[in-house]
Design a protein around this motif. Structure first.
Motif, PDB file in Angstrom:
ATOM      1  N   SER A 106      -1.238  10.434  15.894  1.00 29.48           N
ATOM      2  CA  SER A 106      -2.493  10.761  15.842  1.00 29.48           C
ATOM      3  C   SER A 106      -3.036  11.016  14.277  1.00 29.48           C
ATOM      4  N   LEU A 107      -2.234  11.088  13.241  1.00 24.81           N
ATOM      5  CA  LEU A 107      -2.733  11.242  11.837  1.00 24.81           C
ATOM      6  C   LEU A 107      -2.242  10.176  11.084  1.00 24.81           C
ATOM      7  N   THR A 108      -3.139  10.009  10.241  1.00 27.19           N
ATOM      8  CA  THR A 108      -2.937   8.973   9.069  1.00 27.19           C
ATOM      9  C   THR A 108      -3.055   9.328   7.582  1.00 27.19           C
ATOM     10  N   GLY A 109      -2.301   8.483   6.798  1.00 25.22           N
ATOM     11  CA  GLY A 109      -2.118   9.217   5.554  1.00 25.22           C
ATOM     12  C   GLY A 109      -3.222   8.856   4.614  1.00 25.22           C
ATOM     13  N   LYS A 110      -3.346   9.413   3.512  1.00 29.15           N
ATOM     14  CA  LYS A 110      -4.485   9.134   2.352  1.00 29.15           C
ATOM     15  C   LYS A 110      -3.789   7.869   1.544  1.00 29.15           C
ATOM     16  N   VAL A 111      -4.579   6.928   1.302  1.00 25.35           N
ATOM     17  CA  VAL A 111      -4.154   5.825   0.475  1.00 25.35           C
ATOM     18  C   VAL A 111      -4.047   6.316  -0.961  1.00 25.35           C
ATOM     19  N   LEU A 112      -2.957   6.062  -1.794  1.00 27.61           N
ATOM     20  CA  LEU A 112      -2.664   6.378  -3.111  1.00 27.61           C
ATOM     21  C   LEU A 112      -2.986   5.136  -3.961  1.00 27.61           C
ATOM     22  N   ALA A 113      -2.453   3.897  -3.614  1.00 31.34           N
ATOM     23  CA  ALA A 113      -2.451   2.732  -4.323  1.00 31.34           C
ATOM     24  C   ALA A 113      -2.302   1.721  -3.657  1.00 31.34           C
ATOM     25  N   ILE A 114      -2.984   0.388  -3.973  1.00 30.90           N
ATOM     26  CA  ILE A 114      -2.659  -0.850  -3.289  1.00 30.90           C
ATOM     27  C   ILE A 114      -2.339  -1.793  -4.295  1.00 30.90           C
ATOM     28  N   CYS A 115      -1.428  -2.703  -3.960  1.00 27.55           N
ATOM     29  CA  CYS A 115      -1.024  -3.939  -4.841  1.00 27.55           C
ATOM     30  C   CYS A 115      -1.195  -5.070  -3.936  1.00 27.55           C
ATOM     31  N   SER A 116      -1.919  -6.052  -4.423  1.00 23.87           N
ATOM     32  CA  SER A 116      -2.000  -7.364  -3.911  1.00 23.87           C
ATOM     33  C   SER A 116      -1.301  -8.523  -4.754  1.00 23.87           C
ATOM     34  N   ARG A 117      -0.544  -9.014  -4.150  1.00 24.53           N
ATOM     35  CA  ARG A 117       0.193 -10.378  -4.976  1.00 24.53           C
ATOM     36  C   ARG A 117      -0.038 -11.492  -4.258  1.00 24.53           C
ATOM     37  N   ALA A 118      -0.723 -12.641  -4.999  1.00 23.26           N
ATOM     38  CA  ALA A 118      -0.728 -13.777  -4.590  1.00 23.26           C
ATOM     39  C   ALA A 118       0.526 -14.703  -4.246  1.00 23.26           C
ATOM     40  N   MET A 119       0.519 -15.395  -3.268  1.00 20.91           N
ATOM     41  CA  MET A 119       1.732 -16.300  -3.036  1.00 20.91           C
ATOM     42  C   MET A 119       1.385 -17.541  -3.570  1.00 20.91           C
ATOM     43  N   PRO A 120       2.530 -18.332  -4.035  1.00 23.53           N
ATOM     44  CA  PRO A 120       2.105 -19.766  -4.641  1.00 23.53           C
ATOM     45  C   PRO A 120       1.912 -20.621  -3.378  1.00 23.53           C
ATOM     46  N   SER A 121       0.931 -21.512  -3.634  1.00 23.99           N
ATOM     47  CA  SER A 121       0.415 -22.644  -2.680  1.00 23.99           C
ATOM     48  C   SER A 121       0.351 -23.808  -3.324  1.00 23.99           C
ATOM     49  N   SER A 122       0.765 -25.031  -2.796  1.00 24.63           N
ATOM     50  CA  SER A 122       0.429 -26.132  -3.382  1.00 24.63           C
ATOM     51  C   SER A 122      -0.792 -26.721  -3.134  1.00 24.63           C
ATOM     52  N   SER A 127       0.854  -1.279   0.135  1.00 24.00           N
ATOM     53  CA  SER A 127      -0.123  -0.059  -0.028  1.00 24.00           C
ATOM     54  C   SER A 127       0.834   1.105  -0.063  1.00 24.00           C
ATOM     55  N   VAL A 128       0.416   2.302  -0.799  1.00 23.60           N
ATOM     56  CA  VAL A 128       0.900   3.462  -0.961  1.00 23.60           C
ATOM     57  C   VAL A 128       0.441   4.642  -0.270  1.00 23.60           C
ATOM     58  N   TYR A 129       0.822   5.259   0.592  1.00 24.46           N
ATOM     59  CA  TYR A 129       0.065   6.490   1.183  1.00 24.46           C
ATOM     60  C   TYR A 129       0.884   7.811   0.974  1.00 24.46           C
ATOM     61  N   SER A 130      -0.011   8.780   1.330  1.00 19.44           N
ATOM     62  CA  SER A 130       0.518  10.082   1.063  1.00 19.44           C
ATOM     63  C   SER A 130       0.417  10.480   2.722  1.00 19.44           C
ATOM     64  N   ALA A 131       1.542  10.934   3.228  1.00 14.76           N
ATOM     65  CA  ALA A 131       1.668  11.565   4.530  1.00 14.76           C
ATOM     66  C   ALA A 131       0.787  13.049   5.005  1.00 14.76           C
TER      67      ALA A 131
END
Length: 598
Positions: free
Chosen positions: A559-575, A537-541
């Motif tokens: 006390s402050l949180t950033g704004k979400v700019l982008a999210i990347c989700s990569r699946a991990m291999p599983s047998s 996840s990429v945030y803007s402070a």
């Protein structure tokens, strides 16, 4: 003497001479075609020139450089080449060549095109993530490119508006490409490949290297140059960190030359995965540098990237506290441990008298915090003034690294998919006496006792360690009312219940839409956490919380949180994952993937 045979109409002979009908021959051909595929396995190119680029700088022309990325069949991108930066020109001539070999691991998600992106350099450094000033880009389809034939292209660069008397003219890029194709068998599904790879395990058996030199180190002292020393450590698969080597101290130099060799051997239970390099300013010869000196920079290198035929020499960018093992940031952006301000030790013998007297005064001051911070501020001001009269240069460490791997049977592979029945005490003792327990980091299950209920013992695949490099991001969106972002990235692991496990948080890069972090992230995965996905996840402070990449106060930061700019989700291999579920996750992966996020 030859003989002939009458072949019935509508039939043919196969390789063994058996007579088959044309329908059978077509079926065989289709079966062979379905089992193979043709791919581009190598792409060569020559980048000639560009003309008519837009002017982005106020007092000069643009400083363009070109980034070429591979486009895969799943729309993911991979880095191919980045050219030199041509200063102060709108018609750069590069005349550079590249040679890119497509990895076999891509499988059927083959190379289908390239993306050409031209940027205006903000400084002397270039990155695959580009810069904030975009000068134009173009995509090129390679599906019709014949094998072994060089084809010139003149591409129209879009995505940017030109101004002035030549506003109606589009910038153009001249490039020539040669693709080489091959027909290979289709690889099996990723779950099948994982099952096949579970029979053996490879680990780093020996690490050899040379610490050559460092360049452009920051100032660590008030009135003198730094006295750098380099410490080499290894991160083991268990998460432990062990020291491998420590160089001598080079007095009074920002460009130290060590040229010192190191070597260390490891066993399978203590497998090293990364090397950590920490450069310190030695303040006291009687006290370790990491306890009394100033931190000048850290870098990390994954060891499996140093196996032949990888290049031996590495040029490492020395970064701050986010790359030092002990001060990596937590999810809130606060360093894990940080040395409290106060006394600096006895002051080394080679210090100037004024610096030594100040250290002595700080030691005698009971509180000492205000003066210690004053000294740190003066040192920081000295660094700023020194760097302002020089060309911007990053501190780098030059090392030579080579690793030797050893392959052994995977522990408990005999139980993988073939469980063992436990019906009595002898069966329990037989399982407990397996030599594999001496080669694994996992503990013996609590249920495996002579008094336990009878059942079956089996093994399963589990991700025990995760590491990688977060290079940067490109073209991040800008929040409303903000010119550019103060961007940082958080990396987490996730299981199928969407429970999160924190891995890494990068430093903040101020006022940019193309941050270039180039940070190595790593973490052991808990034994009771079955990680199946990597979430980036990429945030803007928030504006005002960060200054020069550091937090102003921990209280404000929490006390402050950033704004979400982008999210990347990569699946991990599983047998254990089915093909249908795998296809669904791939669709989600494409929706959230951002160019060059990892």
């Amino acid at each position: 003497m030859s003989s002939t045979a009458l072949v019935p109409a509508g039939s043919a002979e196969d390789e063994q001479g058996n007579i088959q009908t044309w329908d059978d021959a077509d079926a065989i051909y289709e079966a062979k075609k379905a089992a193979t595929f043709t791919r581009i396995y190598r792409l060569q190119g020559k980048i000639k020139a560009a003309k008519g680029l837009a002017k982005q700088d106020v007092l000069s022309l643009s400083d363009p450089y070109l980034v070429i990325k591979a486009i895969r069949a799943n729309n993911h991108l991979a880095n191919i080449h980045v050219t030199e930066c041509k200063m102060n020109t709108l018609n750069p001539v590069w005349d550079e060549e590249f040679d890119f070999e497509v990895p076999r691991s891509w499988g059927v998600e083959e190379l289908v095109g390239i993306k050409c992106l031209v940027y205006d350099a903000d400084g002397p450094y270039r990155a695959y993530t580009g810069s904030d000033d975009f000068l134009g880009g173009a995509d090129l389809d390679l599906s019709t490119l014949k094998s072994g034939r060089a084809v010139p292209y003149e591409l129209e660069l879009g995505g940017v508006r030109t101004q002035g008397m030549f506003a109606s003219r589009k910038p153009r890029l001249s490039i020539a490409l040669t693709a080489f194709r091959e027909t290979i068998p289709k690889p099996p599904a990723s779950s099948v490949q994982l099952m096949q790879s579970m029979g053996t395990t490879s680990y780093i058996r020996e690490v050899t290297g040379t610490i050559v030199r460092a360049k452009h180190l920051p100032h660590g002292d008030l009135l003198d140059y730094s006295d750098p020393v380099c410490i080499v450590r290894a991160v083991l698969s268990s998460g432990d960190v062990v020291e491998v080597y420590r160089t001598r101290t080079v007095d009074g130099s920002l460009h130290p030359v060590w040229q010192e060799d190191f070597r260390m051997r490891f066993e399978s239970r203590e497998e090293p995965l990364l090397l950590l390099f920490d450069v310190w300013d030695q303040d006291d010869e009687d006290v370790p540098a990491e306890e009394s000196g100033d931190h000048l920079g850290s870098a990390a290198v994954p060891l499996f990237s140093c196996v032949e035929p990888a290049p031996r020499r590495r040029k490492l960018w020395l970064q701050g506290e986010t790359q030092r093992h002990e001060t990596r940031h937590n999810q809130q952006g606060v360093p894990a441990t940080k040395r409290k301000p106060g006394g600096r030790g006895k002051g080394r013998k080679t210090l100037n008298k004024a610096d030594a007297n100040l250290d002595e005064f700080l030691r005698q001051d009971k509180k000492g915090r205000g003066l210690a911070r004053l000294k740190e501020g003066i040192v920081a001001l000295k660094r700023t003034l020194f760097e302002s009269v020089q060309e911007e240069k990053r501190p780098v460490l030059i090392v030579d690294i080579r690793t030797r791997i050893k392959t052994e049977p995977m522990p408990f592979h005999s139980l993988f998919g073939r469980p063992v029945n436990v019906a009595d005490v002898d069966d329990v003792q037989g399982v407990l006496s397996m030599p594999d327990w001496s080669r694994t980091l996992y503990s013996i299950p609590r249920e495996l006792t002579p008094e336990a209920d009878r059942g079956k013992v089996f093994s399963e695949d589990h991700i025990m360690f995760c590491y990688g490099v977060i290079e940067g991001a490109s073209g991040l969106p800008m929040p409303e009312g903000v010119h550019k972002n103060n961007a940082y990235c958080i990396i987490q692991g996730s299981n199928r219940l969407d429970e999160r496990f924190f891995i890494h948080r990068t430093r903040v890069i101020n006022q940019t839409i193309c941050p270039n972090w180039a940070e190595v992230f790593y973490s052991p995965i808990p034994e009771n956490f079955q990680m199946s996905r990597l979430i980036i996840s990429v945030y803007s402070a928030p504006v005002g919380v960060f200054a020069n990449g550091k937090r102003k106060t921990e209280k404000a930061a929490k006390s402050l949180t950033g704004k979400v700019l982008a999210i990347c989700s990569r699946a991990m291999p599983s047998s254990s994952r089915g093909d249908e579920e795998e296809e669904e996750e791939d669709e989600d992966e494409e929706l959230f993937y951002d160019d060059n996020t990892v």
